[in-house]
Design a protein around this motif. Structure first.
Motif, PDB file in Angstrom:
ATOM      1  N   ASP A  88      -2.118  -1.118 -26.095  1.00 52.04           N
ATOM      2  CA  ASP A  88      -2.392   0.265 -25.710  1.00 52.04           C
ATOM      3  C   ASP A  88      -2.502   0.418 -24.200  1.00 52.04           C
ATOM      4  OD1 ASP A  88      -2.409   1.083 -28.330  1.00 52.04           O
ATOM      5  OD2 ASP A  88      -4.580   1.008 -28.555  1.00 52.04           O
ATOM      6  N   CYS A  89      -3.086  -0.578 -23.547  1.00 56.59           N
ATOM      7  CA  CYS A  89      -3.268  -0.464 -22.099  1.00 56.59           C
ATOM      8  C   CYS A  89      -2.109  -1.075 -21.310  1.00 56.59           C
ATOM      9  CB  CYS A  89      -4.604  -1.079 -21.656  1.00 56.59           C
ATOM     10  SG  CYS A  89      -4.692  -2.868 -21.777  1.00 56.59           S
ATOM     11  N   PHE A  90      -1.172  -1.712 -22.016  1.00 57.71           N
ATOM     12  CA  PHE A  90       0.027  -2.247 -21.370  1.00 57.71           C
ATOM     13  C   PHE A  90       1.205  -1.996 -22.309  1.00 57.71           C
ATOM     14  CE2 PHE A  90       2.899  -5.597 -19.737  1.00 57.71           C
ATOM     15  CZ  PHE A  90       2.801  -5.335 -18.377  1.00 57.71           C
ATOM     16  N   PRO A  91       1.625  -0.730 -22.432  1.00 61.32           N
ATOM     17  CA  PRO A  91       2.658  -0.376 -23.411  1.00 61.32           C
ATOM     18  C   PRO A  91       4.039  -0.894 -23.021  1.00 61.32           C
ATOM     19  CG  PRO A  91       2.092   1.526 -22.054  1.00 61.32           C
ATOM     20  CD  PRO A  91       1.114   0.447 -21.698  1.00 61.32           C
ATOM     21  N   ASP A  92       4.918  -0.883 -23.997  1.00 57.05           N
ATOM     22  CA  ASP A  92       6.292  -1.353 -23.801  1.00 57.05           C
ATOM     23  C   ASP A  92       7.083  -0.267 -23.075  1.00 57.05           C
ATOM     24  OD1 ASP A  92       8.806  -2.395 -23.863  1.00 57.05           O
ATOM     25  OD2 ASP A  92       8.883  -2.706 -26.034  1.00 57.05           O
ATOM     26  N   THR A  93       7.191  -0.402 -21.772  1.00 63.49           N
ATOM     27  CA  THR A  93       7.954   0.535 -20.949  1.00 63.49           C
ATOM     28  C   THR A  93       8.893  -0.265 -20.047  1.00 63.49           C
ATOM     29  OG1 THR A  93       6.371   0.536 -19.110  1.00 63.49           O
ATOM     30  CG2 THR A  93       5.998   2.127 -20.899  1.00 63.49           C
ATOM     31  N   PRO A  94       9.977   0.336 -19.591  1.00 56.23           N
ATOM     32  CA  PRO A  94      10.864  -0.370 -18.651  1.00 56.23           C
ATOM     33  C   PRO A  94      10.120  -0.851 -17.406  1.00 56.23           C
ATOM     34  CG  PRO A  94      11.959   1.583 -19.521  1.00 56.23           C
ATOM     35  CD  PRO A  94      10.538   1.642 -19.999  1.00 56.23           C
ATOM     36  N   ALA A  95       9.194  -0.035 -16.923  1.00 53.72           N
ATOM     37  CA  ALA A  95       8.449  -0.413 -15.716  1.00 53.72           C
ATOM     38  C   ALA A  95       7.607  -1.654 -15.964  1.00 53.72           C
ATOM     39  CB  ALA A  95       7.570   0.742 -15.257  1.00 53.72           C
ATOM     40  N   ASN A  96       6.950  -1.722 -17.127  1.00 48.08           N
ATOM     41  CA  ASN A  96       6.122  -2.887 -17.419  1.00 48.08           C
ATOM     42  C   ASN A  96       6.972  -4.134 -17.651  1.00 48.08           C
ATOM     43  OD1 ASN A  96       3.678  -1.610 -17.104  1.00 48.08           O
ATOM     44  ND2 ASN A  96       3.382  -1.183 -19.288  1.00 48.08           N
ATOM     45  N   ARG A  97       8.132  -3.971 -18.272  1.00 46.06           N
ATOM     46  CA  ARG A  97       9.014  -5.127 -18.452  1.00 46.06           C
ATOM     47  C   ARG A  97       9.497  -5.651 -17.106  1.00 46.06           C
ATOM     48  NH1 ARG A  97      11.134  -6.602 -23.296  1.00 46.06           N
ATOM     49  NH2 ARG A  97      10.479  -5.384 -25.114  1.00 46.06           N
ATOM     50  N   THR A  98       9.836  -4.734 -16.220  1.00 42.74           N
ATOM     51  CA  THR A  98      10.261  -5.143 -14.888  1.00 42.74           C
ATOM     52  C   THR A  98       9.129  -5.841 -14.141  1.00 42.74           C
ATOM     53  OG1 THR A  98      11.842  -3.311 -14.743  1.00 42.74           O
ATOM     54  CG2 THR A  98      11.130  -4.292 -12.662  1.00 42.74           C
ATOM     55  N   PHE A  99       7.919  -5.328 -14.313  1.00 46.38           N
ATOM     56  CA  PHE A  99       6.768  -5.941 -13.659  1.00 46.38           C
ATOM     57  C   PHE A  99       6.549  -7.370 -14.143  1.00 46.38           C
ATOM     58  CE2 PHE A  99       2.258  -7.043 -13.893  1.00 46.38           C
ATOM     59  CZ  PHE A  99       1.931  -7.015 -12.543  1.00 46.38           C
TER      60      PHE A  99
ATOM     61  N   HIS B 154      -5.357   3.050 -18.522  1.00 46.28           N
ATOM     62  CA  HIS B 154      -6.782   2.708 -18.657  1.00 46.28           C
ATOM     63  C   HIS B 154      -7.320   3.263 -19.974  1.00 46.28           C
ATOM     64  CE1 HIS B 154     -10.932   1.931 -17.800  1.00 46.28           C
ATOM     65  NE2 HIS B 154     -10.685   1.550 -16.559  1.00 46.28           N
ATOM     66  N   THR B 155      -6.928   2.616 -21.066  1.00 49.28           N
ATOM     67  CA  THR B 155      -7.342   3.063 -22.399  1.00 49.28           C
ATOM     68  C   THR B 155      -8.526   2.272 -22.937  1.00 49.28           C
ATOM     69  OG1 THR B 155      -5.743   1.570 -23.425  1.00 49.28           O
ATOM     70  CG2 THR B 155      -5.010   3.817 -22.967  1.00 49.28           C
ATOM     71  N   PHE B 156      -8.957   1.260 -22.217  1.00 44.73           N
ATOM     72  CA  PHE B 156     -10.026   0.393 -22.715  1.00 44.73           C
ATOM     73  C   PHE B 156     -11.384   0.900 -22.250  1.00 44.73           C
ATOM     74  CE2 PHE B 156      -8.198  -1.281 -18.821  1.00 44.73           C
ATOM     75  CZ  PHE B 156      -9.304  -1.451 -18.003  1.00 44.73           C
ATOM     76  N   LYS B 157     -12.429   0.457 -22.956  1.00 46.47           N
ATOM     77  CA  LYS B 157     -13.793   0.821 -22.591  1.00 46.47           C
ATOM     78  C   LYS B 157     -14.309  -0.155 -21.540  1.00 46.47           C
ATOM     79  CE  LYS B 157     -15.008   3.168 -26.881  1.00 46.47           C
ATOM     80  NZ  LYS B 157     -15.993   3.269 -28.010  1.00 46.47           N
ATOM     81  N   ALA B 158     -14.750   0.407 -20.438  1.00 46.02           N
ATOM     82  CA  ALA B 158     -15.102  -0.428 -19.291  1.00 46.02           C
ATOM     83  C   ALA B 158     -16.355  -1.256 -19.525  1.00 46.02           C
ATOM     84  CB  ALA B 158     -15.290   0.448 -18.051  1.00 46.02           C
ATOM     85  N   HIS B 159     -17.233  -0.843 -20.451  1.00 43.57           N
ATOM     86  CA  HIS B 159     -18.495  -1.597 -20.577  1.00 43.57           C
ATOM     87  C   HIS B 159     -18.275  -2.998 -21.138  1.00 43.57           C
ATOM     88  CE1 HIS B 159     -18.069   0.808 -24.265  1.00 43.57           C
ATOM     89  NE2 HIS B 159     -18.751  -0.105 -24.899  1.00 43.57           N
TER      90      HIS B 159
ATOM     91  N   ASP C  13     -13.936 -15.906 -13.057  1.00 46.38           N
ATOM     92  CA  ASP C  13     -14.100 -14.547 -13.555  1.00 46.38           C
ATOM     93  C   ASP C  13     -12.725 -14.019 -13.940  1.00 46.38           C
ATOM     94  OD1 ASP C  13     -15.185 -12.105 -14.250  1.00 46.38           O
ATOM     95  OD2 ASP C  13     -16.147 -11.739 -12.318  1.00 46.38           O
ATOM     96  N   VAL C  14     -12.701 -12.818 -14.490  1.00 50.69           N
ATOM     97  CA  VAL C  14     -11.448 -12.148 -14.793  1.00 50.69           C
ATOM     98  C   VAL C  14     -11.342 -10.923 -13.892  1.00 50.69           C
ATOM     99  CG1 VAL C  14     -12.510 -10.838 -16.694  1.00 50.69           C
ATOM    100  CG2 VAL C  14     -10.021 -11.067 -16.575  1.00 50.69           C
ATOM    101  N   VAL C  15     -10.193 -10.762 -13.263  1.00 50.34           N
ATOM    102  CA  VAL C  15      -9.923  -9.591 -12.432  1.00 50.34           C
ATOM    103  C   VAL C  15      -8.930  -8.717 -13.183  1.00 50.34           C
ATOM    104  CG1 VAL C  15      -8.976  -8.743 -10.253  1.00 50.34           C
ATOM    105  CG2 VAL C  15     -10.322 -10.858 -10.298  1.00 50.34           C
ATOM    106  N   ALA C  16      -9.349  -7.502 -13.536  1.00 46.84           N
ATOM    107  CA  ALA C  16      -8.471  -6.557 -14.217  1.00 46.84           C
ATOM    108  C   ALA C  16      -7.850  -5.641 -13.178  1.00 46.84           C
ATOM    109  CB  ALA C  16      -9.246  -5.755 -15.247  1.00 46.84           C
ATOM    110  N   LEU C  17      -6.515  -5.562 -13.165  1.00 45.59           N
ATOM    111  CA  LEU C  17      -5.817  -4.850 -12.098  1.00 45.59           C
ATOM    112  C   LEU C  17      -4.756  -3.924 -12.671  1.00 45.59           C
ATOM    113  CD1 LEU C  17      -5.646  -4.746  -8.955  1.00 45.59           C
ATOM    114  CD2 LEU C  17      -3.795  -6.410  -9.129  1.00 45.59           C
ATOM    115  N   ASP C  18      -4.757  -2.693 -12.190  1.00 41.80           N
ATOM    116  CA  ASP C  18      -3.727  -1.724 -12.558  1.00 41.80           C
ATOM    117  C   ASP C  18      -2.409  -2.157 -11.898  1.00 41.80           C
ATOM    118  OD1 ASP C  18      -2.060   0.528 -12.858  1.00 41.80           O
ATOM    119  OD2 ASP C  18      -3.756   1.903 -12.750  1.00 41.80           O
TER     120      ASP C  18
END
Length: 400
Positions: A230-241, A354-359, A375-380
């Motif tokens: 949901d927060c990383f959908p199948d789009t051409p932009a995401n595939r390219t990334f 940003h579909t996830f709950k931040a807490h 740690d984990v770094v979450a990045l747009d």
């Protein structure tokens, strides 16, 4: 000493519609808006929430105390939900319960999927994998609409029944995730602070499982797994990334891909077409190294896949072993990305929506800060280009 609330009739907006005999003679605002400090209903609702939490506390304590009256085996699970919830909530909850009530770990029979025994440490001396009892297709069909195990549903009951039948545990007790959910629901619904979770969890670093899957991997590598969600959908932009990220990584270090050869949930791995750069998990430009089964590697690029080393019963065990030895983890943001910091490995995880709950992420940061080391770094992904510009030429330090 205060206002006799019971002598007033007040609506949820704080408007006083009637005073009864004996009510306070205090003056109230005469306007369309109520005094912002006058939150009678909110105060009473908070009291009700505390009472609900107390009821959940007592119910859980009584259930565990019933288990302590004898020495029957205790079936822990079955866990069929998300990886992130298992790591961040369920495993620490089980660890806390065993320590708090001094339960002999030899009584426990942990039931989960994908070979996650190492996540439970000494609590899983007896471990039964769900995929020894059912198929990935049946598992996915039964769990795709019910990720949260708030009760013993039909599929859970089926697995418990199979565990009892095949392992001689007909009289075994059940420590089910449904016992945890009422305790943590106030936090998940943002009605309680993180103290609610702190009261019922015991966090610790996880030990890497013994696995032959890492035997022939490079000495230094980055573990990578991108999947659509949901927060990383199948789009051409995401595939390219993803393609660009893999290209950048493989220019600096060896890359081990963790794509799974089968689907057990609604996450679909980002499988790159064979470009000759080794992004394909099988075939094409890749060749088997040393004749060893289950390891696919493109020698010209240093991209390795362990896909063929995974079975349904071992897929998470293999991925855990690979991640635990990695310099870093890079992939999709989600609960799966917490696996690396729990093993002392830093992670950077990407999302585009940003579909996830931040807490959940905030709690993870808090836990990893306590454990120290990673740690984990979450990045747009929208900010990735700025990050690349800022860190151009910088290298991820090699772990020692």
């Amino acid at each position: 000493g205060g206002l006799p609330y019971f002598m007033l009739r007040v609506d949820r907006a704080g408007q006083i519609s009637k005073r009864f005999a004996g009510a306070s003679g205090a003056l109230f605002l005469e306007s369309a808006e109520s005094c912002p400090l006058w939150s009678l209903h909110a105060a009473f609702e908070r009291a009700g929430r505390f009472d609900e939490q107390a009821v959940a506390d007592r119910r859980f304590a009584r259930r565990v105390e019933q288990m302590l009256r004898h020495d029957r085996p205790i079936i822990v699970g079955p866990w069929t939900g998300e990886v992130g919830f298992e790591l961040l909530y369920w495993v620490p909850f089980v660890r806390w319960t065993v320590a708090r009530y001094n339960i002999d770990p030899s009584r426990l029979v942990v039931v989960s999927r994908g070979g996650t025994a190492s996540w439970y440490g000494p609590l899983a001396a007896r471990y039964i994998d769900i995929f020894s009892l059912t198929t990935p297709d049946a598992f996915r069909a039964a769990t795709e609409d019910a990720k949260k195990q708030r009760r013993v549903g039909e599929f859970d009951a089926h697995i418990v029944s199979r565990v009892r039948e095949t392992s001689g545990l007909q009289d075994g007790e059940l420590l089910h995730p449904g016992m945890m959910y009422p305790l943590f629901n106030p936090f998940w619904k943002e009605l309680a602070t993180v103290a609610r979770v702190d009261a019922y969890t015991d966090y610790g670093r996880l030990a890497a499982p013994a696995s032959g899957a890492v035997a022939e991997l490079p000495d230094d590598y980055v573990a990578v797994r991108f999947y659509f969600s949901d927060c990383f959908p199948d789009t051409p932009a995401n595939r390219t990334f993803v393609a660009s990220t893999l290209e950048t990584l493989r220019r600096q270090t060896s890359v081990v891909l963790l794509d799974t050869p089968f689907a057990v949930d609604d996450h679909r791995d980002v499988v790159q077409p064979d470009t000759g750069l080794g992004f394909s998990t099988v075939g094409g430009a890749s060749e088997r190294q040393g004749g060893s089964p289950g390891s696919v590697r493109n020698r010209s690029t240093g991209v390795v896949s362990v896909t063929d080393r995974m079975t349904p019963q071992t897929n998470l065990a293999v991925q855990t072993a690979v991640i635990a030895r990695a310099r870093a983890f890079v992939g999709t943001y989600g609960g799966y990305s917490y696996l690396a910091p729990f093993h002392g490995v830093p992670a950077i995880a990407f999302y585009s929506d940003h579909t996830f709950k931040a807490h959940h992420l905030h709690l993870a940061h808090r836990v990893f800060e306590r454990l120290g080391g990673a740690d984990v770094v979450a990045l747009d992904v929208a900010h990735a280009s700025l990050l690349n510009l800022t860190l151009a030429g910088a290298a991820v330090p090699v772990r020692t």
